[in-house]
Design an enzyme around this catalytic site. Structure first.
Site, PDB file in Angstrom:
ATOM      1  N   HIS A   1       1.558  65.949  64.526  1.00  0.00           N
ATOM      2  CA  HIS A   1       2.804  66.809  64.526  1.00  0.00           C
ATOM      3  C   HIS A   1       3.403  65.897  65.015  1.00  0.00           C
ATOM      4  O   HIS A   1       2.761  64.762  65.658  1.00  0.00           O
ATOM      5  CB  HIS A   1       3.637  67.618  65.982  1.00  0.00           C
TER       6      HIS A   1
ATOM      7  N   SER B   1      15.000  71.309  62.270  1.00  0.00           N
ATOM      8  CA  SER B   1      16.539  72.118  62.327  1.00  0.00           C
ATOM      9  C   SER B   1      16.526  73.091  61.208  1.00  0.00           C
ATOM     10  O   SER B   1      18.022  73.844  61.098  1.00  0.00           O
ATOM     11  CB  SER B   1      17.473  71.263  62.233  1.00  0.00           C
TER      12      SER B   1
ATOM     13  N   ASN C   1       7.000  76.417  67.253  1.00  0.00           N
ATOM     14  CA  ASN C   1       6.565  75.197  67.956  1.00  0.00           C
ATOM     15  C   ASN C   1       7.542  75.491  69.207  1.00  0.00           C
ATOM     16  O   ASN C   1       8.334  74.787  69.117  1.00  0.00           O
ATOM     17  CB  ASN C   1       6.564  74.570  67.097  1.00  0.00           C
ATOM     18  N   TRP C   2       6.842  76.069  70.031  1.00  0.00           N
ATOM     19  CA  TRP C   2       7.138  76.103  71.322  1.00  0.00           C
ATOM     20  C   TRP C   2       7.904  74.969  71.992  1.00  0.00           C
ATOM     21  O   TRP C   2       8.574  75.006  73.209  1.00  0.00           O
ATOM     22  CB  TRP C   2       7.171  76.917  72.514  1.00  0.00           C
ATOM     23  N   LYS C   3       6.819  73.570  71.990  1.00  0.00           N
ATOM     24  CA  LYS C   3       6.756  72.139  72.467  1.00  0.00           C
ATOM     25  C   LYS C   3       6.173  72.219  73.588  1.00  0.00           C
ATOM     26  O   LYS C   3       6.086  73.711  73.979  1.00  0.00           O
ATOM     27  CB  LYS C   3       8.031  71.220  71.530  1.00  0.00           C
TER      28      LYS C   3
ATOM     29  N   GLY D   1      14.661  68.452  65.581  1.00  0.00           N
ATOM     30  CA  GLY D   1      15.696  68.615  66.436  1.00  0.00           C
ATOM     31  C   GLY D   1      16.890  68.018  66.423  1.00  0.00           C
ATOM     32  O   GLY D   1      17.820  67.869  67.956  1.00  0.00           O
TER      33      GLY D   1
ATOM     34  N   GLY E   1      11.095  74.849  65.452  1.00  0.00           N
ATOM     35  CA  GLY E   1      11.298  74.684  66.591  1.00  0.00           C
ATOM     36  C   GLY E   1      11.976  75.128  67.930  1.00  0.00           C
ATOM     37  O   GLY E   1      11.838  76.497  68.151  1.00  0.00           O
ATOM     38  N   GLY E   2      13.152  74.729  67.887  1.00  0.00           N
ATOM     39  CA  GLY E   2      14.538  75.310  69.167  1.00  0.00           C
ATOM     40  C   GLY E   2      15.023  76.800  68.550  1.00  0.00           C
ATOM     41  O   GLY E   2      14.765  77.297  69.297  1.00  0.00           O
TER      42      GLY E   2
ATOM     43  N   GLU F   1       6.042  64.346  66.947  1.00  0.00           N
ATOM     44  CA  GLU F   1       6.357  64.162  68.227  1.00  0.00           C
ATOM     45  C   GLU F   1       3.900  63.472  69.068  1.00  0.00           C
ATOM     46  O   GLU F   1       4.640  62.774  69.939  1.00  0.00           O
ATOM     47  CB  GLU F   1       6.498  65.021  68.741  1.00  0.00           C
TER      48      GLU F   1
END
Ligand code: 13P
Length: 250
Positions: free
Chosen positions: A94, A212, A9-11, A172, A233-234, A96
């Protein structure tokens, strides 16, 4: 029985040029992957990502979809628009989006319906906040998110639906749920699916862990019986890291 699925998920990250460069680097690194490999990217990167991923097994997803077919919804994107771009997956609900953009279980439900109507595969996110966890509400919150978010869907819909368990406090932050905790909570999600939907649905639905997840902890998480994949994510922003997670079993 359930095929593993590792999705990035590149956001709100990466320009088109960065998208092309990263996927070209990633392609040879994941060509022997045994799992489904997905990158969910910003709307503006979808076309570039599709082109760059051509000839590989990397599938492209979006990060959100509106529920209406069309109309006066400034800034929104419909499922048909995504379908036209040959997107395969779409992240829905999500944390966010729940936290910053007013997403509710009801809007999640409508978006999943729209995605399914367009034959997209929804990745539906659920997870408790730190306060909910500390208040002993994790199971209650998850049950509500699942029952309300997935209300009305039938067995065949769950061939397409993927669930991502993402504890909000682990996103994150560098804090990961322990593999055992994640496994137990995903086991609970399966229990809710069996109780509120059907045992066969609980058995076949793929459930990812997210929060994470990285090169170091992916093997331990993926070794767990209930965990069918990861939503990353990251660590999905770098080809080297993401490919190592995709190849967790090598
Ligand atoms: P991180 O892997 O950066 O914690 O993000 C997880 C996530 O939100 C994936 O959807």
């Amino acid at each position: 029985m359930r095929k593993a699925i590792i999705a990035g998920n590149w956001k709100m990250n990466k320009t088109m040029a960065e998208t092309k460069a990263m996927i070209e680097e990633l392609k040879p690194l994941v060509e022997n992957a045994d799992c489904d490999v997905v990158l969910c990217v910003p709307f503006t990167d979808i076309q570039t990502a599709k082109r760059a991923a051509k000839g590989s097994q990397i599938k492209i997803g979006a990060e959100n979809v509106h529920w209406a077919e069309k109309g006066a919804f400034t800034g929104e994107i419909s499922a048909d628009m995504l379908k036209e771009l040959k997107v395969d997956y779409v992240i829905i609900g999500h944390s966010e989006r729940r936290q910053y953009f007013g997403e509710t279980d009801e809007t999640v439900n409508k978006r999943v319906q729209a995605a399914l109507n367009a034959k997209l595969k929804p990745i539906v996110c659920v997870g408790e906040t730190e306060a909910e966890r500390e208040g002993g509400l994790t199971e209650k919150v998850l049950e509500r998110q699942l029952v309300e978010g997935l209300k009305g869907f039938k067995s065949k819909d769950f061939d397409k639906i993927v669930i991502a368990y993402e504890p909000v406090w682990a996103i994150g932050t560098g804090k990961t749920a322990t593999a055992t905790d994640a496994n137990n909570t995903i086991g609970y999600i399966r229990h809710v699916l069996a109780k509120k939907f059907h045992k066969s649905i609980a058995e076949k639905t793929r459930i990812q862990y997210g929060g994470s997840m990285n090169v170091k902890n992916c093997k331990e998480l993926m070794a767990m019986e209930e965990i069918d994949g990861g939503l990353i994510g990251g660590a999905s922003l770098k080809a080297d890291d993401f490919s190592q997670i995709v190849n967790y079993n090598k």
